[in-house]
Structures are given as C-alpha cells and as structure tokens.
Design an enzyme around this catalytic site. Structure first.
Site, PDB file in Angstrom:
ATOM      1  N   ASP A  88      44.016  48.141  48.422  1.00  0.00           N
ATOM      2  CA  ASP A  88      45.323  48.363  47.811  1.00  0.00           C
ATOM      3  C   ASP A  88      46.135  47.073  47.939  1.00  0.00           C
ATOM      4  OD1 ASP A  88      44.625  51.013  47.473  1.00  0.00           O
ATOM      5  OD2 ASP A  88      46.262  51.827  48.679  1.00  0.00           O
ATOM      6  N   HIS A 144      37.384  47.248  51.558  1.00  0.00           N
ATOM      7  CA  HIS A 144      36.117  47.892  51.224  1.00  0.00           C
ATOM      8  C   HIS A 144      35.237  46.969  50.384  1.00  0.00           C
ATOM      9  CE1 HIS A 144      37.272  52.246  52.268  1.00  0.00           C
ATOM     10  NE2 HIS A 144      38.304  51.493  52.639  1.00  0.00           N
ATOM     11  N   SER A 247      47.868  41.084  55.129  1.00  0.00           N
ATOM     12  CA  SER A 247      47.368  39.757  54.811  1.00  0.00           C
ATOM     13  C   SER A 247      46.691  39.760  53.457  1.00  0.00           C
ATOM     14  CB  SER A 247      46.447  39.217  55.896  1.00  0.00           C
ATOM     15  OG  SER A 247      46.318  37.816  55.745  1.00  0.00           O
TER      16      SER A 247
END
Length: 282
Positions: A88, A144, A247
């Site tokens: 995200d 992911h 980050s």
C-alpha cells in the site's frame, strides 16, 4: 527545500533512529498508547481493515504499526500474468531504467548499480523497469512479492537515514542510493527480480520473513548473505518483509519481461495486490 529536509543533513540520524526503536518497542502502557493515539490521529490511520481493530490491544507501538490486515482485505489481481504492487502507498516514480539510471524526481536520478551496491548485479536490469513505492505512516507496512521467486541473496548496504518524504525526494540528490537499504535478489521464471527496502529517518528496523531483523546493523561495510540452495521460495502476493515505520520499496525488473500497467504515474495512490505490470507473453 523545507526546513525539515534541510535539518536532516545535520541531524544525528543513527541516534534519532535508535531512540525511535526504543520507543517503538516500549511496553510501558502510557508510552505505547500515546504513540498509537498520536499517529492514528495525526495521519488518519484506518483500523477497520486491521485484523485487530482495537488499538489498546497492541502490546507495543511496533506491533500496532506492523499490524496484519483482515483476511481478504487485499487480494491479488485476478490476471495470473499480472505482476503485483508490493505494498500500500503512493507511487514516487516508475518507468524504464534508461542507460542504467533510475529517475527520482525532476533533475534527480541515480544508477541501478548505486542502489544495488554492485555494478554486476545491476547489469540484468539495464533498460528494464522500476517502480518506487512510498509507504506513509498511515499505510499497511508489510511488503509482499510482486511475483513468485526464490531468494538468491540479500545485500545490506549501509548509508544515511534521510527522510524519504516527498520534499526529500525532490531535493536530496541520489536519496535512495544514499540511505541504508536491504537489497533482496530473487530468481524467477523470467529471470532476476530485485526488491529494495530503503530505510529512512526514524525507521527503527526492517524485518524479513526468512531472517527476522535485517536493519538496523549500523555497520560501515556492505554485507551479503548467500541463500542459494536454501530453498526459500515465496509465492506471488506472499509477505516478504515489513518496515517498523514508514519508508520506501523499489522493485526492479529486467527488460522485455513486462509492460507497466496503464494509468499508473507518479503520485498515484496504490494498494497491495493491484497490477503493477503485466507479463509480455509471446
């Protein structure tokens, strides 16, 4: 350049990040709850998608920050030929790796070799594709796999810990090639793929699913870990790592493998699992 970005040139990066780590792992109820409440309010954190929506249940701020999502809150693109968005966040930049260089912002770029800490490792990505995704403090902070791959090597590249917010990206030259980072090299059915976890000011750590805490190390030498023959294979969409604060992750792909998904551009808001690119199948 903002005052905050200017100050990051002189601030004690390591000391501040070490203090942030101590606070993030504090189990003192008043401390951890104040941190959780402050970040939730300031950044508009939405806990409705969290596996544990009650902020009082988390034992530490770090547990809250690296929270899991409810099953089904994110799903991979239905097209099996889609390479997936790894997190995200917001697209900082994406596009071709032209002449071995990665675009950062207007007037700013760096080489793939600088980012990876290795000239030879960068060669397969020349004229390939890159995508830089910024995770803000309100986002889900697990990263992911864009595609299934077998871990070949990790490279810890020491460096600074500048902020990676938008103002710093615009104004700090070669930002992502200067900050501390963990380069994860994977072998896939189309060749090499790299996911680069970039540290930042106040980022108290990067953890991987295969080795636990990888950053901080605070060393001054590049450190390599060879995973060939270890059989660490992660499937497309599987969790690979997490940031213990906000980050940036950068994905590198070799040329001729995929075409970037239409409609994606700098500043686009993105969600884990949506299509980043699609395989070019003959």
């Amino acid at each position: 350049m903002s005052l905050v970005t200017s100050l990051t040139y002189v601030l004690p990066h390591r000391l501040l990040s070490s203090l942030a780590r101590a606070l993030a792992y504090s189990k003192t109820p008043a401390t951890k709850q104040w941190l959780i409440d402050t970040v939730t309010r300031k950044f508009g954190v939405d806990l409705s998608e969290a596996q544990e929506p009650d902020p009082r249940v988390y034992p530490t701020f770090n547990a809250f920050f690296t929270r899991a999502l409810k099953p089904g809150a994110r799903v991979p693109d239905a097209d099996p030929q889609a390479l997936l968005m790894p997190a995200d966040g917001r697209i900082s930049q994406l596009g071709p790796i032209e002449n071995g260089r990665i675009f950062q912002a207007k007037g700013q770029s760096f080489t793939a070799a600088e980012l990876l800490g290795d000239e030879s490792a960068a060669v397969p990505f020349h004229n390939g594709l890159f995508a830089t995704v910024y995770l803000s403090p309100k986002d889900y902070h697990r990263v992911h796999m864009p595609w299934s791959g077998t871990l070949r090597e990790t490279v810890h590249v020491p460096g600074r810990l500048f902020s990676v917010g938008p103002d710093a990206v615009r104004n700090v030259p070669r930002l992502f090639a200067r900050n501390e980072r963990l380069v994860c090299h994977f072998d896939t059915d189309f060749g090499p793929m790299a996911s680069v976890m970039v540290g930042a000011l106040l980022v108290s750590g990067v953890e991987t699913v295969w080795s636990g805490v990888e950053i901080p190390r605070y060393g001054d030498r590049i450190t390599r870990k060879d995973y060939r023959g270890k059989g660490i294979t992660l499937e497309r969409f599987a969790e690979m790592a997490r940031f213990n604060y906000g980050s940036t992750v950068i994905v590198l792909l070799p040329p001729g493998v995929a075409a970037l998904e239409g409609g994606l551009a700098a500043e686009s808001s993105v969600r884990l699992g949506q299509a980043l690119a699609r395989r070019q199948v003959a």
